[in-house]
Write an enzyme that holds these catalytic residues in place. Structure first.
Site, short mmCIF file in Angstrom:
data_model
loop_
_atom_site.label_atom_id
_atom_site.label_comp_id
_atom_site.label_asym_id
_atom_site.label_seq_id
_atom_site.Cartn_x
_atom_site.Cartn_y
_atom_site.Cartn_z
N ASP A 1 37.18 -7.58 -63.81
CA ASP A 1 37.52 -6.52 -62.87
C ASP A 1 38.78 -6.90 -62.11
O ASP A 1 38.73 -7.59 -61.10
CB ASP A 1 36.32 -6.33 -61.91
CG ASP A 1 36.61 -5.35 -60.79
OD1 ASP A 1 37.60 -4.59 -60.90
OD2 ASP A 1 35.84 -5.36 -59.81
N ASN B 1 40.97 -4.88 -60.51
CA ASN B 1 41.32 -4.15 -59.28
C ASN B 1 40.22 -4.18 -58.22
O ASN B 1 40.29 -3.46 -57.23
CB ASN B 1 41.74 -2.71 -59.61
CG ASN B 1 40.56 -1.88 -60.10
OD1 ASN B 1 39.47 -2.42 -60.33
ND2 ASN B 1 40.75 -0.59 -60.26
N ASP C 1 37.04 -3.14 -58.02
CA ASP C 1 36.13 -2.02 -57.66
C ASP C 1 34.73 -2.21 -58.24
O ASP C 1 33.92 -1.29 -58.25
CB ASP C 1 36.73 -0.68 -58.13
CG ASP C 1 36.86 -0.62 -59.66
OD1 ASP C 1 36.58 -1.63 -60.33
OD2 ASP C 1 37.24 0.45 -60.18
N ASP D 1 38.04 -3.61 -66.22
CA ASP D 1 39.08 -2.62 -66.52
C ASP D 1 40.08 -3.18 -67.55
O ASP D 1 40.02 -4.35 -67.93
CB ASP D 1 39.79 -2.19 -65.23
CG ASP D 1 40.02 -3.36 -64.30
OD1 ASP D 1 40.48 -4.40 -64.79
OD2 ASP D 1 39.73 -3.26 -63.09
N ASP E 1 36.58 1.90 -80.25
CA ASP E 1 35.32 2.52 -80.63
C ASP E 1 35.60 4.00 -80.84
O ASP E 1 36.24 4.63 -80.00
CB ASP E 1 34.31 2.35 -79.48
CG ASP E 1 32.96 1.92 -79.98
OD1 ASP E 1 32.41 2.66 -80.81
OD2 ASP E 1 32.47 0.87 -79.54
N ASP F 1 31.26 4.66 -84.25
CA ASP F 1 29.94 4.71 -83.61
C ASP F 1 28.97 5.61 -84.38
O ASP F 1 29.35 6.69 -84.85
CB ASP F 1 30.14 5.28 -82.19
CG ASP F 1 28.86 5.29 -81.38
OD1 ASP F 1 28.30 4.20 -81.16
OD2 ASP F 1 28.40 6.38 -80.99
N GLU G 1 29.06 1.77 -87.67
CA GLU G 1 27.76 1.34 -87.14
C GLU G 1 26.67 2.11 -87.88
O GLU G 1 26.49 3.30 -87.68
CB GLU G 1 27.67 1.63 -85.64
CG GLU G 1 26.41 1.03 -85.06
CD GLU G 1 25.84 1.81 -83.89
OE1 GLU G 1 25.07 1.21 -83.12
OE2 GLU G 1 26.14 3.00 -83.73
N HIS H 1 26.62 -4.95 -78.05
CA HIS H 1 26.28 -4.60 -76.67
C HIS H 1 24.94 -3.88 -76.53
O HIS H 1 24.58 -3.47 -75.44
CB HIS H 1 27.39 -3.71 -76.09
CG HIS H 1 27.56 -2.46 -76.90
ND1 HIS H 1 28.12 -2.48 -78.17
CD2 HIS H 1 27.20 -1.19 -76.67
CE1 HIS H 1 28.08 -1.25 -78.66
NE2 HIS H 1 27.53 -0.45 -77.77
N ASP H 2 24.23 -3.67 -77.62
CA ASP H 2 22.92 -3.01 -77.58
C ASP H 2 21.78 -3.99 -77.78
O ASP H 2 20.63 -3.57 -77.94
CB ASP H 2 22.84 -1.94 -78.67
CG ASP H 2 23.87 -0.84 -78.51
OD1 ASP H 2 24.16 -0.47 -77.35
OD2 ASP H 2 24.37 -0.33 -79.53
C1 NOJ Z 1 25.65 3.20 -80.55
C2 NOJ Z 1 26.27 2.45 -79.43
O1 NOJ Z 1 26.40 1.11 -79.81
C3 NOJ Z 1 25.36 2.63 -78.24
O2 NOJ Z 1 25.70 1.80 -77.17
C4 NOJ Z 1 25.39 4.09 -77.85
O3 NOJ Z 1 24.44 4.32 -76.83
C5 NOJ Z 1 25.05 4.99 -79.03
N1 NOJ Z 1 25.69 4.59 -80.25
C6 NOJ Z 1 25.45 6.40 -78.75
O4 NOJ Z 1 26.85 6.53 -78.78
#
Ligand code: NOJ
Length: 561
Positions: A20, A22, A24, A28, A97, A198, A255, A331-332
Site C-alpha cells: 500500500d 499511498n 489508504d 495499489d 486477469d 478467469d 482457469e 488467491h482462492d
Molecule cells: C475465479 C477467481 O479466481 C475467483 O477469485 C473469483 O471469485 C471467480 N473466478 C469469479 O470471477
C-alpha cells in the site's frame, strides 16, 4: 518447442494485499512499482496481476465495471503504464486477469441491459422463470444457493454463477463477444504480455436449463457440469484465439478449476487446440483439509499417496502434448505452508521442501505472493475478521444448517479464500510494513517472525532458497532439464517421500522430498548420484545407496548416466 513463457518464472500478485504505497489501507499499483526491485532481486520475470480494473469490489475486482479503467483504490491508467514500463526495464513481463464470464451489475452494459429494449439486453442471460415466480431451475452458484436473481423491473431472472452482483455474460451473442475481443486487444496493444483467463471453463451453459439431479461433493457444487467444460466453450476460445491471441507473442493461462481431467485440459491447451497455452486445475490445492476433512473429522496428515498420484497424473498426462503451470496455490486457496508444511515446528525446512518440490517439477512456476517467505493462514479467531463474501455465505449456511459453530470456525479457518489474501508481510514494524494505515483485512499476527526484511537479511532463509532455485531454473547448467525434462515418480508408493526424476537430453535429476516430521529412508537401487544440485539441510546424508531424509528434508542430485 521453446518459448519464453516456458522458461519464465511467474509470480502472482494479489494487488489489494501486496503493498500500500499511498497509505489508504489497500495495496495499489504504485506499491507494485515500488516493489519491482524486490521482485527482480528474487528473480521472477513474469507477473500475473489479479484484476485491477474499475470495480465495486464485491469480489475484490473480479466484478468489473469498466474493462478500460483502473480502480481508483489501485491507482490510475498512468500508474499502470508506468508499471509496464518499469517492469520492461527489468525484463519482467506482466499478464492481466481477464474476466470474461461476467461483469459487475454496475457495468454500463448491464445497466443498459436492464431495459428490455436495449441493444445490450442479450449481453446477459435472462429468463422469466417457472410459473409462480420460481427460479428457472435448481442450479446453484459457486457463491449462493441459486444462480438466478430476480430483476423486478423486467420481471425476469438473470443468471450469475458467482455472486448476484456478477451477472453472467451471454457468449452465444456474437456482438458481446466482439466487445470482449476488442477489449483484450486494447490491453495487448498497451503492452501486456498475456492473460490469466478467469473462469474460462464456464463460458457456455447447458441451454435446456434442465434441473440438476447430480448429487454434489460440497455445497452449491452439484450443478458444476451444467456450466463447465461444455463443447461450445472451445469454439468460443478458438474464435478468440484466432481473432486476438494468435496475433501477439503472449502467454495465456486459463482457469479451468477442479474436476477437469487430462482430456479436458488437452481440449483447451493440447496440440492443435488453438485456444490457450496452459490451464490451471486445482486438484492438489485442496487435497488435505478441504470439504472432505470437514465431513470426515479433521485429519492433519498430508495424504501423500493422493498428492503423488495427482502430480503424476498432470506431470505425465500433459508432457509432450501441452504445457503445465506449476503452483501450490492461487488467491482462492489456503496457504501451502498451512496445508502441507509445518509452520510451528519446521517452518524453514518444510517451506524449503515445498519450494524444492514445486520448482523442480515440469512446467512454468507461479509463486504466489508471500509463498517465498512462508506466509501462513491467519487462523482468525473471529469470523467477522474474514472479508471474502463467499466465505461469509458459506459460514452462514453451515451455521444455519445447525453445524457446531466451533467446527464451522475451524472449517473457515482452514478453507477460506482470505487465507491467501492477508497483507504481504514486508517487515516486523507496525502493520508489517504493508502500509501506514490499518489494512483492509487484518494482518496475520505472525508478521513479527515471518517477514521479507528479516528473510532478506538471513542468508539461510526460505526467501534465499527460493531465489537460488529460481536462478537455477532461469540460467544454469540445469536449466534445460528443469524446464523441459520429463517427470517420473521414483519409489512411487513410498509412504513419506515424494521422489521423482527429471530427464532431458542425457541429464537426469533425482528430487527427493520428505513430507513429514519423521526421518525417512529412500533406497536408491540402481541410481548413482553424481553431484548435489540443491538441499535444505547444510549436509546431505547418503549412506550405502540410501538417502536418509530428516524432517522435511529435500535433496536434488544430478545422477550419473
Ligand atoms: C475465479 C477467481 O479466481 C475467483 O477469485 C473469483 O471469485 C471467480 N473466478 C469469479 O470471477
Amino acid at each position: 518447442m521453446r518459448k519464453w513463457w516456458k522458461e519464465a518464472v511467474g509470480y502472482q500478485i494479489y494487488p489489494k494485499s501486496f503493498y500500500d504505497a499511498n497509505g489508504d489501507g489497500v495495496g495499489d499499483i504504485r506499491g507494485i512499482i515500488e516493489k519491482l526491485d524486490y521482485l527482480q532481486d528474487l528473480g521472477v520475470n513474469l507477473l500475473w496481476l489479479c484484476p485491477v480494473y474499475k470495480s465495486p469490489m464485491d469480489d475484490n475486482g473480479y466484478d468489473v465495471s469498466d474493462y478500460y479503467g483502473i480502480a481508483p483504490e489501485f491507482g490510475t491508467m498512468d500508474d499502470f503504464r508506468e508499471l509496464l514500463q518499469e517492469a520492461k526495464e527489468r525484463n519482467i513481463k506482466i499478464i492481466m486477469d481477464l474476466v470474461l464470464n461476467h461483469t459487475s451489475d454496475e457495468h454500463p452494459w448491464f445497466q443498459a441491459a436492464c431495459q428490455e429494449s436495449s441493444p445490450y439486453r442479450d449481453f446477459y442471460i435472462w429468463h422469466p422463470g417457472k410459473p409462480g415466480g420460481k427460479e428457472p431451475n435448481n442450479w446453484g452458484s459457486f457463491f449462493t444457493p441459486s444462480c438466478w436473481e430476480w430483476h423486478e423491473p423486467s420481471q425476469k431472472f438473470y443468471m450469475h454463477i458467482f455472486s448476484k452482483k456478477m451477472p453472467d455474460l451471454n457468449w452465444r451473442h456474437r456482438p458481446m463477444r466482439e466487445k470482449l475481443y476488442e477489449m483484450a486487444r486494447w490491453w495487448l496493444d498497451l503492452g501486456v504480455d498475456g492473460f490469466r483467463v478467469d473462469a474460462v471453463a464456464h463460458l457456455e451453459r447447458q441451454w435446456d436449463l434442465a434441473d440438476s439431479s447430480k448429487s454434489g461433493h460440497g455445497p452449491y457444487r452439484e450443478d458444476w457440469g451444467k456450466f463447465s467444460n461444455l463443447p461450445k466453450v472451445h469454439e468460443y476460445l478458438r474464435e478468440m484465439h484466432e481473432e486476438v491471441f494468435s496475433k501477439y507473442d503472449i502467454v495465456t493461462v486459463g482457469e479451468v478449476g477442479g474436476d477437469a481431467g487430462i482430456d479436458a485440459a488437452l481440449n483447451y491447451a493440447g496440440p492443435g487446440s488453438n485456444q490457450l497455452d496452459m490451464v490451471f486445475t486445482f486438484d492438489h490445492c485442496w487435497m488435505n483439509r478441504g470439504w472432505n476433512s470437514y465431513e470426515s473429522g479433521w485429519h492433519n496428515r498430508t495424504d501423500l499417496y493422493w498428492l503423488k498420484q495427482t502430480f503424476k497424473k498432470w506431470q505425465t498426462g500433459l508432457y509432450g502434448k501441452a504445457w503445465n503451470p506449476l503452483y501450490w496455490l492461487n488467491h482462492d486457496h489456503p496457504r501451502v505452508m498451512s496445508q502441507y508444511g509445518d509452520p510451528e515446528n519446521f517452518p524453514k525446512e518444510s517451506g524449503k521442501m515445498l519450494a524444492t518440490a514445486l520448482m523442480f517439477m515440469w512446467g512454468t512456476p507461479f509463486i504466489y505472493n508471500g509463498e517465498e517467505i512462508g506466509m501462513t493462514n491467519p487462523n482468525y479467531e473471529e469470523l467477522s475478521d474474514y472479508k471474502d463474501q463467499s466465505t461469509m455465505e458459506k459460514a452462514q449456511r453451515l451455521l444455519d444448517a445447525g453445524h457446531d459453530p466451533k467446527l464451522v470456525k475451524r472449517y473457515i479457518q482452514t478453507t477460506s479464500r482470505d487465507n491467501s489474501r492477508t497483507p504481504m508481510q514486508w517487515d516486523d514494524g507496525a502493520g508489517g510494513g504493508f502500509g501506514s494505515q490499518t489494512p483492509w483485512i487484518k494482518m496475520n499476527p505472525n508478521y513479527k517472525q515471518v517477514n521479507a526484511k528479516q528473510q532478506i537479511l538471513d542468508k539461510d532463509s526460505l526467501y534465499h532458497y527460493y531465489k537460488k532455485l529460481i536462478a537455477l531454473r532461469r540460467a544454469s547448467h540445469y536449466k534445460d532439464v528443469m524446464v523441459y525434462g520429463d517427470f517420473a515418480l521414483f519409489d512411487e508408493f513410498h509412504p513419506n517421500i515424494f521422489a521423482f526424476t527429471r530427464h532431458y537430453q542425457g541429464m537426469t535429476l533425482l528430487v527427493a522430498c520428505n513430507f513429514f516430521a519423521e526421518t525417512a529412508y529412500l533406497g536408491l537401487g540402481p541410481l548413482a548420484l553424481k553431484e548435489e544440485v540443491a538441499s535444505n539441510y547444510p549436509d546431505a546424508n547418503v549412506y550405502e545407496g540410501t538417502l536418509c531424509l530428516r524432517p522435511y528434508e529435500a535433496v536434488v542430485y544430478e545422477l550419473k548416466n
